[in-house]
Write an enzyme that holds these catalytic residues in place. Sequence first.
Site, short mmCIF file in Angstrom:
data_model
loop_
_atom_site.label_atom_id
_atom_site.label_comp_id
_atom_site.label_asym_id
_atom_site.label_seq_id
_atom_site.Cartn_x
_atom_site.Cartn_y
_atom_site.Cartn_z
CE LYS A 103 -40.90 -52.84 -45.13
NZ LYS A 103 -42.26 -52.29 -45.21
CG ASP A 104 -36.46 -52.04 -51.92
OD1 ASP A 104 -36.92 -51.51 -50.90
OD2 ASP A 104 -36.08 -51.41 -52.92
CB ALA A 105 -37.85 -58.04 -55.03
#
Length: 449
Positions: A103-105
């Site tokens: 998932k996006d940071a």
Amino acid sequence: MPLLSKAWLDRHVGMNYYISDCEGIGGRVKQSLEDFIVEEVLIDGQVVPTSLTQKPMPKIISKPGPWTWMIIEKRGIDAITLLLILSKRLGIDARDISFGGLKDALAITSQVVSVRGLSINNVPRELSKNIRVLEVFSMDRAFTTRDIWGNEFTVRVRGINEAGRDNITCIINQVMERGLPTYYGYQRFGLKRPNSHIIGKYIILGKFEEAINELLTHAYPTEPPRIREAREFIARTGNYAKALELIPRGYRYYPERAVLRHLSSNPRDFGNAIRKLPHELLTIYIEAYQSYIFNLALSERIGRNLPINMAVQGDMVVLLDERGLPTRHMIHVNEAMTNKVNELVKRSRAIPVAHLVGYSTKLLPGPQGDIELEVLRREGVDPSMFRVKSIPRLLIRGGYRPLFIRPSIFNISISGNDLTLVFRLPRGNYATVFLRELMKSGQPEVDFT
């Protein structure tokens, strides 16, 4: 003619073209973590919610077994950091932790994570100030990629331009008609330090000193001044022991500190320094380079005016299941079957694919195979190199990836100069690729962070 990107970062990670030729809406994303919400969508369509959207928890039936599934919400944490924190906080080997997707940071995200050998009674609700456990379930198996359909995104783009309202309609219509290219997005390579694919290439070439130098000494302009100074110090002096004092402690700089600790005592032992990094991280580096090759080949196909939403003779096509996800059934398209195959593509029952190059890749004759061969020759690599002989466990088999998708858009709203979008993408696809088409930023290293 396809629209060529003028952004340095786009070209650096192989996203050379846009599929739409309408003017972009401008704007910036991720001005706050709340501007970018990512919620996992399970294979049955249930959403794994964050606390922000207040959607109902998915109905997951517990089963007796050695695995614990946790619904985790994280804020501003990348996948490797999450893995390290879970391993340390729970006292679990990283190999006993699994999740369905990265998932996006720079976001608030929710996902299911499974851990083997941990009782649900021993799971803390707060793993760190930025990682919360919202729910736990006892299960008889690990949670894997096969358990997710994709992700639902709630994104705010701030400060769009005056023509944004009209341009949004133009861009979305073209994307839905032509297909959204399945580029690997910026976060696959890094936004502040877009070099994971460069490190990966050096590793498969066996150039460990160059890989270490890229990891330690290449200072990127978007990094904090203190870190740039530390990297420049390492490049100038080669004093690894002193550099270990300059690089901050913490999960963000774990890779740098891991290799610096080894080089402090063994200054020229670059091969074993690389081996100090977790296998999972080394795999990410190699897969980032694999992704870069895919991006280059997809860009070349678009640049040659070949369709990505239709098969041409010589293409490989994969059949899709009832959920629109790829199966293992492949078709090598010849001239006689092209029209029939494209009827399946139009009905969302099949989709053209390209290679994710690995050691088992066999390139086939045809426009796509020719493009992939040309890209590999320019890069100076061949598929066999994805079996890294000096690190026996480091091997990437290869596979296929669709050339295009069509986003499922649920809501578009504009308030002042801010655009809010709610949409879904199948697993393995990047919201930033869709946003890139909309914004057409000349400086994505700024506008996407």
